[in-house]
Design a protein around this motif. Structure first.
Motif, PDB file in Angstrom:
ATOM      1  N   TYR A  96      38.128  39.773  47.793  1.00  0.00           N
ATOM      2  CA  TYR A  96      36.531  39.117  47.426  1.00  0.00           C
ATOM      3  C   TYR A  96      36.417  38.075  48.321  1.00  0.00           C
ATOM      4  O   TYR A  96      37.404  37.125  48.462  1.00  0.00           O
ATOM      5  CB  TYR A  96      36.845  38.574  45.993  1.00  0.00           C
ATOM      6  CG  TYR A  96      37.047  39.470  44.848  1.00  0.00           C
ATOM      7  CD1 TYR A  96      36.730  41.062  45.011  1.00  0.00           C
ATOM      8  CD2 TYR A  96      38.056  39.145  43.990  1.00  0.00           C
ATOM      9  CE1 TYR A  96      37.245  41.685  43.960  1.00  0.00           C
ATOM     10  CE2 TYR A  96      38.392  40.208  42.889  1.00  0.00           C
ATOM     11  CZ  TYR A  96      38.062  41.313  42.923  1.00  0.00           C
ATOM     12  OH  TYR A  96      38.376  42.320  42.048  1.00  0.00           O
ATOM     13  N   PRO A  97      35.451  37.997  49.175  1.00  0.00           N
ATOM     14  CA  PRO A  97      35.512  37.263  50.381  1.00  0.00           C
ATOM     15  C   PRO A  97      35.276  35.730  50.111  1.00  0.00           C
ATOM     16  O   PRO A  97      35.528  34.905  50.608  1.00  0.00           O
ATOM     17  CB  PRO A  97      34.390  37.682  51.397  1.00  0.00           C
ATOM     18  CG  PRO A  97      33.399  38.501  50.107  1.00  0.00           C
ATOM     19  CD  PRO A  97      34.454  39.038  49.311  1.00  0.00           C
ATOM     20  N   HIS A  98      34.624  35.605  48.595  1.00  0.00           N
ATOM     21  CA  HIS A  98      34.160  34.340  48.430  1.00  0.00           C
ATOM     22  C   HIS A  98      35.239  33.642  47.435  1.00  0.00           C
ATOM     23  O   HIS A  98      35.219  32.598  46.877  1.00  0.00           O
ATOM     24  CB  HIS A  98      33.065  34.116  47.395  1.00  0.00           C
ATOM     25  CG  HIS A  98      33.286  35.132  46.310  1.00  0.00           C
ATOM     26  ND1 HIS A  98      33.314  36.614  46.402  1.00  0.00           N
ATOM     27  CD2 HIS A  98      32.997  34.962  44.927  1.00  0.00           C
ATOM     28  CE1 HIS A  98      33.282  37.032  45.279  1.00  0.00           C
ATOM     29  NE2 HIS A  98      33.084  36.079  44.214  1.00  0.00           N
ATOM     30  N   MET A  99      36.559  34.044  47.437  1.00  0.00           N
ATOM     31  CA  MET A  99      37.449  33.459  46.727  1.00  0.00           C
ATOM     32  C   MET A  99      38.761  33.216  47.645  1.00  0.00           C
ATOM     33  O   MET A  99      38.875  34.179  48.431  1.00  0.00           O
ATOM     34  CB  MET A  99      37.911  34.479  45.368  1.00  0.00           C
ATOM     35  CG  MET A  99      36.857  34.431  44.643  1.00  0.00           C
ATOM     36  SD  MET A  99      37.352  35.626  43.149  1.00  0.00           S
ATOM     37  CE  MET A  99      35.871  35.773  42.239  1.00  0.00           C
ATOM     38  N   THR A 100      39.562  32.273  47.535  1.00  0.00           N
ATOM     39  CA  THR A 100      40.909  32.073  48.063  1.00  0.00           C
ATOM     40  C   THR A 100      41.845  33.299  47.840  1.00  0.00           C
ATOM     41  O   THR A 100      41.567  33.954  46.887  1.00  0.00           O
ATOM     42  CB  THR A 100      41.662  30.917  47.634  1.00  0.00           C
ATOM     43  OG1 THR A 100      41.785  30.851  46.372  1.00  0.00           O
ATOM     44  CG2 THR A 100      40.474  29.783  48.393  1.00  0.00           C
ATOM     45  N   VAL A 101      42.849  33.433  48.473  1.00  0.00           N
ATOM     46  CA  VAL A 101      43.837  34.332  48.140  1.00  0.00           C
ATOM     47  C   VAL A 101      44.149  34.390  46.919  1.00  0.00           C
ATOM     48  O   VAL A 101      44.386  35.411  46.130  1.00  0.00           O
ATOM     49  CB  VAL A 101      44.955  34.324  49.392  1.00  0.00           C
ATOM     50  CG1 VAL A 101      46.138  35.053  48.960  1.00  0.00           C
ATOM     51  CG2 VAL A 101      44.768  34.667  50.569  1.00  0.00           C
ATOM     52  N   VAL A 102      44.625  33.092  46.364  1.00  0.00           N
ATOM     53  CA  VAL A 102      45.187  32.986  44.895  1.00  0.00           C
ATOM     54  C   VAL A 102      44.162  33.064  43.802  1.00  0.00           C
ATOM     55  O   VAL A 102      44.277  33.716  42.984  1.00  0.00           O
ATOM     56  CB  VAL A 102      45.855  31.723  44.682  1.00  0.00           C
ATOM     57  CG1 VAL A 102      44.897  30.689  44.645  1.00  0.00           C
ATOM     58  CG2 VAL A 102      46.610  31.711  43.336  1.00  0.00           C
ATOM     59  N   ARG A 110      42.516  36.463  34.639  1.00  0.00           N
ATOM     60  CA  ARG A 110      42.037  35.593  33.726  1.00  0.00           C
ATOM     61  C   ARG A 110      40.886  36.324  33.016  1.00  0.00           C
ATOM     62  O   ARG A 110      40.876  36.116  31.849  1.00  0.00           O
ATOM     63  CB  ARG A 110      41.281  34.564  34.592  1.00  0.00           C
ATOM     64  CG  ARG A 110      42.269  33.705  35.396  1.00  0.00           C
ATOM     65  CD  ARG A 110      42.942  32.332  34.458  1.00  0.00           C
ATOM     66  NE  ARG A 110      41.782  31.369  34.373  1.00  0.00           N
ATOM     67  CZ  ARG A 110      41.528  30.969  33.122  1.00  0.00           C
ATOM     68  NH1 ARG A 110      42.222  31.445  32.333  1.00  0.00           N
ATOM     69  NH2 ARG A 110      40.628  30.266  32.987  1.00  0.00           N
ATOM     70  N   LYS A 111      40.123  37.238  33.598  1.00  0.00           N
ATOM     71  CA  LYS A 111      38.865  37.718  32.931  1.00  0.00           C
ATOM     72  C   LYS A 111      39.144  38.852  31.968  1.00  0.00           C
ATOM     73  O   LYS A 111      38.654  39.191  31.167  1.00  0.00           O
ATOM     74  CB  LYS A 111      37.747  37.943  33.917  1.00  0.00           C
ATOM     75  CG  LYS A 111      37.612  36.625  34.607  1.00  0.00           C
ATOM     76  CD  LYS A 111      36.838  35.621  33.642  1.00  0.00           C
ATOM     77  CE  LYS A 111      36.593  34.356  34.494  1.00  0.00           C
ATOM     78  NZ  LYS A 111      36.200  33.225  33.430  1.00  0.00           N
TER      79      LYS A 111
ATOM     80  N   ALA B 138      36.738  47.246  43.455  1.00  0.00           N
ATOM     81  CA  ALA B 138      37.890  46.567  43.268  1.00  0.00           C
ATOM     82  C   ALA B 138      37.999  45.645  41.936  1.00  0.00           C
ATOM     83  O   ALA B 138      39.144  45.713  41.348  1.00  0.00           O
ATOM     84  CB  ALA B 138      38.048  45.484  44.405  1.00  0.00           C
ATOM     85  N   GLY B 139      36.672  45.179  41.431  1.00  0.00           N
ATOM     86  CA  GLY B 139      36.587  44.582  40.189  1.00  0.00           C
ATOM     87  C   GLY B 139      36.825  45.716  39.119  1.00  0.00           C
ATOM     88  O   GLY B 139      37.674  45.217  38.360  1.00  0.00           O
ATOM     89  N   LEU B 150      29.744  41.982  37.763  1.00  0.00           N
ATOM     90  CA  LEU B 150      28.446  41.236  38.403  1.00  0.00           C
ATOM     91  C   LEU B 150      28.558  39.783  38.744  1.00  0.00           C
ATOM     92  O   LEU B 150      28.337  39.223  39.476  1.00  0.00           O
ATOM     93  CB  LEU B 150      27.364  41.803  37.256  1.00  0.00           C
ATOM     94  CG  LEU B 150      25.899  41.238  37.648  1.00  0.00           C
ATOM     95  CD1 LEU B 150      25.299  41.804  38.627  1.00  0.00           C
ATOM     96  CD2 LEU B 150      25.189  41.338  36.307  1.00  0.00           C
ATOM     97  N   LEU B 151      29.125  39.066  37.284  1.00  0.00           N
ATOM     98  CA  LEU B 151      28.757  37.653  37.496  1.00  0.00           C
ATOM     99  C   LEU B 151      30.030  37.005  38.401  1.00  0.00           C
ATOM    100  O   LEU B 151      29.599  36.062  39.060  1.00  0.00           O
ATOM    101  CB  LEU B 151      29.056  36.960  36.033  1.00  0.00           C
ATOM    102  CG  LEU B 151      28.034  37.345  34.989  1.00  0.00           C
ATOM    103  CD1 LEU B 151      28.497  36.765  33.559  1.00  0.00           C
ATOM    104  CD2 LEU B 151      26.790  36.773  35.606  1.00  0.00           C
ATOM    105  N   HIS B 152      31.134  37.568  38.383  1.00  0.00           N
ATOM    106  CA  HIS B 152      32.183  36.929  39.135  1.00  0.00           C
ATOM    107  C   HIS B 152      32.447  37.416  40.869  1.00  0.00           C
ATOM    108  O   HIS B 152      32.849  36.874  41.519  1.00  0.00           O
ATOM    109  CB  HIS B 152      33.592  36.816  38.370  1.00  0.00           C
ATOM    110  CG  HIS B 152      33.513  36.170  37.177  1.00  0.00           C
ATOM    111  ND1 HIS B 152      33.811  34.678  37.056  1.00  0.00           N
ATOM    112  CD2 HIS B 152      33.115  36.344  35.928  1.00  0.00           C
ATOM    113  CE1 HIS B 152      33.530  34.419  35.766  1.00  0.00           C
ATOM    114  NE2 HIS B 152      33.318  35.141  35.191  1.00  0.00           N
TER     115      HIS B 152
END
Lengths: 248, 235
Positions: A96-102, A110-111, B138-139, B150-152
């Motif tokens: 995910y490019p909008h999140m850091t590695v961790v 988490r989710k 991936a999600g 969708l949200l995250h």
């Protein structure tokens, strides 16, 4: 579950896109702790088969069983829960490019697993340590090399404690000098007892690490055996032709 | 030939007297100021409601439910094709005939936020379609459900892609609060034209122009900054 029961069973798997038949009844079993390596020409259906194993592709017919539980039946919620036990590594990493590695490694913990933040963080660092990238925890994916990104993707999958890991051409998008670091992580995983199903063209790695090699062509399993059998003395003509093409 | 030197000066005086008459400025500053507040109020409400509705519609469209798809596309296409002024006039002068009486500010808000939602939906949708399919896979492969993915995963990336064109579009549509002057909403332009006819001076119009600059220039600068930041990210 009985110890003899395969960790992953693919039974009479079929996949059609309209008139185009990609898989024509594939049967494959992966025992606990086994590394099964799938080779075959492009268009042989090997990636499609792998993607049916967590239903990123919906099988047209047949079943996939994870430790005896059918992933092809049940609600979408059941599927989400089963997917937690099936790690997948993609050719293009898909960090995910909008999140850091961790952040990447933590998200599903988490989710989906609902782990508390501190626990997810600790687990993430442990997994990043495992793939040799703990020092990159706060980096962004765009700042990493392809090999590093793929190792983060492996850590992201491992953080969910999967029972089996699927690898879909994990080194095909990498520069040659970066392939080794990813294969080393995969070898470590194998040595740690992970059950793995790998679609790849890395024949050298297959010889060294695979318990069993499966050759697919035209949507069926043509031949399977030990690496020595498949690479040393292939029985089927199609296997011989393919191996001479890729090694030649 | 009698006053060759004084002529340009009197020209400048006349210019200043027409566009920057101090007496007129002082006299009508309170009207223009309250008009500015009305513009800011309706503009802010339009941006919030228009973008929220557009985002909601785009997220709904990601679900790919055929009936919703059709309705959303129809909304977006009609909303983008119709000139807001036409709809404003229909709502304000037509609806009372069928018993629906809306205030001028309410008509302005409804039409502009509806228009903005149509554009915003298309902009967010373009953002969603630009996201690699592998991000969703991936999600989902890590056990995340559709909504969580969708949200995250998808939404933050779509919003980032959508931000520069969205700010530009929000700006263009919020400026159309000036259309309120044709239905008696006392926003900036309306206050200025009223003041102009009472004072017989163009100075209130100058004041209106300055008021628009004060309100909207920061947004233009913001849009520029966002575009530049986005360009960096890509490089």
């Amino acid at each position: 579950m009985s110890p003899n029961r395969p960790m992953l069973e693919i039974v009479a798997l079929e996949k059609r896109y309209g008139d185009n038949v990609v898989l024509r009844g594939v049967d494959l079993r992966v025992a606990r702790g086994e590394l099964v390596f799938v080779i075959g020409p492009s268009g042989s259906g090997k990636s499609t088969m792998l993607r049916c194993c967590n239903r990123l592709e919906e099988p047209t017919a047949g079943d996939v069983l994870l430790a005896g539980r059918n992933i092809c039946t049940g609600s979408s919620r059941d599927l989400d829960r089963l997917r937690l036990e099936i790690g997948m590594v993609f050719q293009n990493f898909n960090l995910y490019p909008h999140m850091t590695v961790v952040g990447n490694v933590m998200l599903a913990q988490r989710k989906a697993l609902k782990r508390p933040a501190a626990e997810a963080k600790a687990k993430s660092m442990e997994m990043l340590q495992l793939v040799g990238l703990a020092h990159k925890a706060e980096a962004w994916p765009a700042e990493l090399s392809g090999g590093q990104q793929q190792r983060v993707a492996i850590a992201r999958a491992l953080a969910l404690d999967p029972k089996v890991m699927l690898f879909d051409e994990p080194t095909s998008a990498l520069d040659p000098e970066l392939v080794g670091s990813v294969l080393k992580v995969m070898k470590d995983l194998k040595d740690a007892g992970m059950t793995m199903l790998v679609v790849s063209h890395e024949m050298g790695f297959a010889r060294e690490a695979a318990d069993r090699v499966v050759f697919m062509d035209g949507g069926v399993v043509v031949e399977e055996g030990s690496p020595d059998e498949i690479f040393g003395a292939p029985k089927a003509e199609r296997t011989r032709a393919f191996l001479s093409r890729v090694s030649g | 030939m009698a006053t060759p030197v004084a002529a340009p000066l009197s020209g400048l005086d006349r210019f200043l007297d027409t566009f920057f008459n101090p007496t007129v400025i002082v006299r009508y500053l309170p009207d223009l100021a309250s008009g500015t507040l009305v513009t800011i109020g309706i503009g802010a409400a339009t941006i919030v409601a228009g973008i929220a509705l557009g985002l909601f519609l785009a997220c709904l469209r990601v679900r790919r439910i055929r009936l919703f798809d059709l309705l959303i596309v129809a909304w977006a296409d009609v909303g983008r094709a119709l000139p807001p002024l036409v709809v404003i006039l229909i709502f304000y002068f037509g609806l009372p005939s069928v018993g629906i009486r809306l205030s001028g500010p309410m008509v302005l808000f409804l039409v502009l936020s509806g228009t903005l939602s149509a554009f915003a939906e298309e902009i967010f949708w373009a953002g969603f379609t630009a996201i690699d399919k592998g991000q969703w896979e991936a999600g989902r492969a890590t056990g995340l459900g559709f909504t969580t993915t969708l949200l995250h995963i998808a939404l933050p990336q779509a919003v980032r892609l959508a931000l520069p064109p969205l700010v530009n579009r929000a700006l263009a549509i919020t400026k159309m609060t000036a259309l309120g002057s044709v239905i008696g909403v006392s926003e900036i332009l309306s206050a200025a034209t009223t003041a102009q006819s009472f004072s017989a001076s163009a100075t209130p119009l100058t004041m209106a122009a300055i008021a628009y600059l004060i309100v909207f220039l920061p947004f233009v600068v913001l849009a520029r900054l966002l575009e530049r930041r986005f360009a960096w990210k890509k490089a």
